[in-house]
Structure formats: structure tokens, C-alpha cells
Motif scaffolding. Structure first.
Motif, PDB file in Angstrom:
ATOM      1  N   ARG A 123      13.654   1.430  -9.189  1.00 23.86           N
ATOM      2  CA  ARG A 123      13.725   0.262  -8.308  1.00 23.86           C
ATOM      3  C   ARG A 123      12.994   0.523  -6.983  1.00 23.86           C
ATOM      4  NH1 ARG A 123      18.157  -2.812 -10.504  1.00 23.86           N
ATOM      5  NH2 ARG A 123      17.829  -2.515 -12.730  1.00 23.86           N
ATOM      6  N   VAL A 124      13.131   1.736  -6.467  1.00 24.40           N
ATOM      7  CA  VAL A 124      12.422   2.089  -5.229  1.00 24.40           C
ATOM      8  C   VAL A 124      10.917   2.045  -5.464  1.00 24.40           C
ATOM      9  CG1 VAL A 124      11.953   3.967  -3.597  1.00 24.40           C
ATOM     10  CG2 VAL A 124      14.305   3.453  -4.263  1.00 24.40           C
ATOM     11  N   ARG A 125      10.489   2.580  -6.587  1.00 21.64           N
ATOM     12  CA  ARG A 125       9.056   2.555  -6.919  1.00 21.64           C
ATOM     13  C   ARG A 125       8.547   1.118  -7.049  1.00 21.64           C
ATOM     14  NH1 ARG A 125       4.199   5.094  -6.559  1.00 21.64           N
ATOM     15  NH2 ARG A 125       2.841   4.512  -8.288  1.00 21.64           N
ATOM     16  N   ALA A 126       9.328   0.281  -7.714  1.00 28.65           N
ATOM     17  CA  ALA A 126       8.919  -1.117  -7.890  1.00 28.65           C
ATOM     18  C   ALA A 126       8.816  -1.836  -6.556  1.00 28.65           C
ATOM     19  CB  ALA A 126       9.916  -1.833  -8.801  1.00 28.65           C
ATOM     20  N   ARG A 127       9.766  -1.587  -5.660  1.00 28.17           N
ATOM     21  CA  ARG A 127       9.729  -2.223  -4.343  1.00 28.17           C
ATOM     22  C   ARG A 127       8.529  -1.736  -3.547  1.00 28.17           C
ATOM     23  NH1 ARG A 127      13.322  -4.007  -0.211  1.00 28.17           N
ATOM     24  NH2 ARG A 127      12.071  -5.535   0.928  1.00 28.17           N
ATOM     25  N   ALA A 128       8.254  -0.444  -3.637  1.00 32.74           N
ATOM     26  CA  ALA A 128       7.100   0.114  -2.926  1.00 32.74           C
ATOM     27  C   ALA A 128       5.802  -0.525  -3.413  1.00 32.74           C
ATOM     28  CB  ALA A 128       7.053   1.632  -3.117  1.00 32.74           C
ATOM     29  N   ILE A 129       5.683  -0.708  -4.716  1.00 34.74           N
ATOM     30  CA  ILE A 129       4.478  -1.326  -5.268  1.00 34.74           C
ATOM     31  C   ILE A 129       4.348  -2.772  -4.813  1.00 34.74           C
ATOM     32  CG2 ILE A 129       3.379  -2.091  -7.423  1.00 34.74           C
ATOM     33  CD1 ILE A 129       4.477   0.461  -8.727  1.00 34.74           C
ATOM     34  N   ASP A 130       5.461  -3.494  -4.806  1.00 33.93           N
ATOM     35  CA  ASP A 130       5.431  -4.886  -4.345  1.00 33.93           C
ATOM     36  C   ASP A 130       4.971  -4.977  -2.895  1.00 33.93           C
ATOM     37  OD1 ASP A 130       6.290  -5.818  -6.778  1.00 33.93           O
ATOM     38  OD2 ASP A 130       8.397  -6.004  -6.203  1.00 33.93           O
ATOM     39  N   LEU A 131       5.510  -4.118  -2.048  1.00 33.99           N
ATOM     40  CA  LEU A 131       5.133  -4.126  -0.634  1.00 33.99           C
ATOM     41  C   LEU A 131       3.676  -3.711  -0.457  1.00 33.99           C
ATOM     42  CD1 LEU A 131       8.366  -2.512   0.839  1.00 33.99           C
ATOM     43  CD2 LEU A 131       7.645  -4.899   1.074  1.00 33.99           C
ATOM     44  N   PHE A 132       3.246  -2.755  -1.266  1.00 33.11           N
ATOM     45  CA  PHE A 132       1.859  -2.319  -1.200  1.00 33.11           C
ATOM     46  C   PHE A 132       0.904  -3.460  -1.544  1.00 33.11           C
ATOM     47  CE2 PHE A 132      -1.774  -0.781  -3.737  1.00 33.11           C
ATOM     48  CZ  PHE A 132      -2.451  -0.040  -2.769  1.00 33.11           C
ATOM     49  N   LYS A 133       1.221  -4.204  -2.590  1.00 26.56           N
ATOM     50  CA  LYS A 133       0.364  -5.305  -3.003  1.00 26.56           C
ATOM     51  C   LYS A 133       0.268  -6.388  -1.937  1.00 26.56           C
ATOM     52  CE  LYS A 133       0.951  -4.745  -8.004  1.00 26.56           C
ATOM     53  NZ  LYS A 133       1.495  -5.331  -9.257  1.00 26.56           N
ATOM     54  N   VAL A 134       1.369  -6.588  -1.213  1.00 25.35           N
ATOM     55  CA  VAL A 134       1.391  -7.643  -0.194  1.00 25.35           C
ATOM     56  C   VAL A 134       0.674  -7.219   1.085  1.00 25.35           C
ATOM     57  CG1 VAL A 134       2.902  -8.959   1.351  1.00 25.35           C
ATOM     58  CG2 VAL A 134       3.501  -8.708  -1.063  1.00 25.35           C
ATOM     59  N   GLY A 135       0.923  -5.980   1.530  1.00 24.31           N
ATOM     60  CA  GLY A 135       0.442  -5.615   2.860  1.00 24.31           C
ATOM     61  C   GLY A 135      -0.631  -4.562   2.956  1.00 24.31           C
ATOM     62  N   THR A 136      -0.971  -3.896   1.849  1.00 23.68           N
ATOM     63  CA  THR A 136      -1.893  -2.763   1.955  1.00 23.68           C
ATOM     64  C   THR A 136      -3.066  -2.846   0.989  1.00 23.68           C
ATOM     65  OG1 THR A 136       0.002  -1.375   2.580  1.00 23.68           O
ATOM     66  CG2 THR A 136      -2.033  -0.245   1.975  1.00 23.68           C
ATOM     67  N   GLU A 137      -2.819  -3.253  -0.234  1.00 19.53           N
ATOM     68  CA  GLU A 137      -3.866  -3.247  -1.250  1.00 19.53           C
ATOM     69  C   GLU A 137      -5.034  -4.139  -0.861  1.00 19.53           C
ATOM     70  OE1 GLU A 137      -4.080  -3.429  -6.093  1.00 19.53           O
ATOM     71  OE2 GLU A 137      -2.730  -4.812  -5.064  1.00 19.53           O
ATOM     72  N   ALA A 138      -6.237  -3.568  -0.950  1.00 19.77           N
ATOM     73  CA  ALA A 138      -7.482  -4.310  -0.677  1.00 19.77           C
ATOM     74  C   ALA A 138      -7.529  -4.894   0.728  1.00 19.77           C
ATOM     75  CB  ALA A 138      -7.680  -5.426  -1.708  1.00 19.77           C
ATOM     76  N   LYS A 139      -6.810  -4.285   1.667  1.00 20.16           N
ATOM     77  CA  LYS A 139      -6.821  -4.769   3.046  1.00 20.16           C
ATOM     78  C   LYS A 139      -7.779  -3.975   3.918  1.00 20.16           C
ATOM     79  CE  LYS A 139      -3.612  -8.016   2.768  1.00 20.16           C
ATOM     80  NZ  LYS A 139      -3.287  -7.949   1.317  1.00 20.16           N
ATOM     81  N   THR A 140      -8.444  -2.956   3.340  1.00 14.62           N
ATOM     82  CA  THR A 140      -9.432  -2.179   4.075  1.00 14.62           C
ATOM     83  C   THR A 140     -10.770  -2.267   3.344  1.00 14.62           C
ATOM     84  OG1 THR A 140      -8.901  -0.145   2.853  1.00 14.62           O
ATOM     85  CG2 THR A 140      -7.666  -0.568   4.875  1.00 14.62           C
ATOM     86  N   MET A 141     -11.839  -2.086   4.096  1.00 14.18           N
ATOM     87  CA  MET A 141     -13.182  -2.220   3.518  1.00 14.18           C
ATOM     88  C   MET A 141     -13.436  -1.200   2.420  1.00 14.18           C
ATOM     89  SD  MET A 141     -15.658  -3.104   6.770  1.00 14.18           S
ATOM     90  CE  MET A 141     -15.190  -1.625   7.667  1.00 14.18           C
ATOM     91  N   GLY A 142     -12.956   0.014   2.623  1.00 18.51           N
ATOM     92  CA  GLY A 142     -13.226   1.068   1.647  1.00 18.51           C
ATOM     93  C   GLY A 142     -12.123   1.267   0.631  1.00 18.51           C
TER      94      GLY A 142
END
Length: 226
Positions: A123-142
Motif C-alpha cells: 500500500r505504501v508503494r502504491a501511494r508513492a507511485i500515485d504521488l509520483f505520477k501526480v507531482g514528479t513524473e515528466a515534470k523535468t526536462m530531462g
């Protein structure tokens, strides 16, 4: 009113650690801390169902014991229980057990304690992935964003990296950072734990993604609380 999980000093420590780590890398570190990753309502339902089933099975397997108990309670003046009445009694016991266990497990600390470690980790892993997709994934140029997530009540943490980092750094490389973080959390120092993990993450990122001539700060350095 929002409840704070850590102190202002912890916020300052983590923010400073992120800023220091990012001075040597094009990687962008995002830190998130949560009180708990999941309510585990389904776990409470499973426990209630298992206990109810066991209670019904015990009554069904040892009917004479419970018939004798009934006679003792009624002083032998009770009427002979029919098959339908006996079935209804067994079902009623199961229902009462289910309700009782479910009510007890409304107390979240007990529900969390009875949740298997593997389920909590998932569950912790799933929550981390959800948060990553919302706020971090593909948010930087590189595609060099990376999320450090800590869930306090589970005593679990996870790291989720964007495409470019994941292609170069195997998940097990972050093991030392995770170990340092959890050790500090168990000692009651979550801020220091996250700061130490960020420091070690920064070393790895600097090796694979050293700071370039242009290095805009694309993601927030501050510790995010949920």
C-alpha cells in the motif's frame, strides 16, 4: 485544521538537504511525508469474516458442548432446540462475532497492527507511485525527477524515480538511503532520517547525473506533508 506530522525544524532540515544535494546534480528530489498511506478497511473486513467463520465452525463442530451449556443456563427447563433453531443460533453467533470484531477494529492502531507487513509495504508503494505520477513524473526536462516518500505509521518508505534515473540506477542502489531513513524514523527522528536519505540519494544522482551548465530548479525543495 491540518495536522503536522513533523516539526518546523524537520521541515528546515529536509529542505536544506534537498537544496544541498541538488547543487551537484541535475536530478530533482521531491520529499513527501504522510501520517498513513491507507485506512486498511478491507483488512478489518477480512479479520471480521475470518473470526466469524471460526466461531460458527466451532459451534457447528462441537454442538453437544453448546447444547449442554444451554441446558446449564436454562437449568434444564429449556425446550429441545430444533435443527432450524440450531442453525439460526449458529448464524446469529457468527453475525455477532463479525459485528464485534469489526467494531473493535474501528480503532485504527489495532487495525494497522493486524495488517500483514507485505500488505502495508504494498500500500505504501502504491501511494508513492500515485504521488509520483501526480507531482514528479515528466515534470523535468530531462526526466530526472525522483520522489522520496515516507509513511510514518507503517514505518515504511519508498523511492520512485523518473524514466532517465530508473534506466541508469537499479532500485537496490537506494537500499542504504532507505535503511538510514527507517532507522531514524524508528528512533523518532523522521526529519533527520529523510535528510540523511536525501544526502545519500544526492551522491548517487551526482554520479549519474552531474550538474550541468544550466540547472533550473524545476521541482520544489520543501518537504510536503499529507
Amino acid at each position: 485544521m491540518k495536522v503536522s506530522h513533523v516539526s518546523e525544524a524537520d521541515h528546515d532540515i529536509v529542505t536544506a538537504a534537498v537544496a544541498a544535494a541538488e547543487k551537484h546534480t541535475n536530478g530533482e528530489i521531491v520529499t513527501v511525508i504522510a501520517g498513513q498511506s491507507n485506512d486498511y478497511d478491507d483488512v478489518a473486513l477480512v479479520w471480521a469474516s475470518v473470526i466469524a467463520f471460526i466461531a460458527m465452525s466451532v459451534v457447528a463442530l462441537f454442538p453437544e458442548f453448546y447444547r449442554n451449556l444451554y441446558d446449564q443456563i436454562t437449568g434444564g427447563w429449556g425446550h429441545e432446540i430444533t435443527a432450524n433453531e440450531w442453525l439460526g443460533t449458529v448464524i446469529a453467533i457468527g453475525v455477532l462475532k463479525w459485528i464485534g470484531v469489526w467494531l473493535i477494529l474501528l480503532w485504527r492502531p489495532l487495525r494497522l497492527a493486524l495488517t500483514p507487513r507485505a500488505i502495508k509495504a504494498g500500500r505504501v508503494r502504491a501511494r508513492a507511485i500515485d504521488l509520483f505520477k501526480v507531482g514528479t513524473e515528466a515534470k523535468t526536462m530531462g526526466r530526472t525527477g525522483i520522489l522520496l516518500y515516507l509513511s510514518l505509521r507503517e514505518h515504511r518508505a519508498d523511492i520512485v524515480a523518473d524514466e532517465a534515473i530508473a534506466a541508469k540506477v537499479a532500485p537496490e542502489v537506494w537500499g542504504d538511503a532507505m535503511a538510514a531513513l527507517i532507522e531514524q524514523v524508528r528512533a523518532g527522528r523522521p526529519g533527520e532520517g529523510m535528510a540523511e536519505a536525501v544526502k545519500q540519494m544526492g551522491v548517487v544522482l551526482a554520479e549519474h547525473f552531474p550538474r550541468g551548465s544550466e540547472n533550473p530548479n524545476e521541482l520544489p525543495d520543501r518537504l510536503i506533508e499529507l
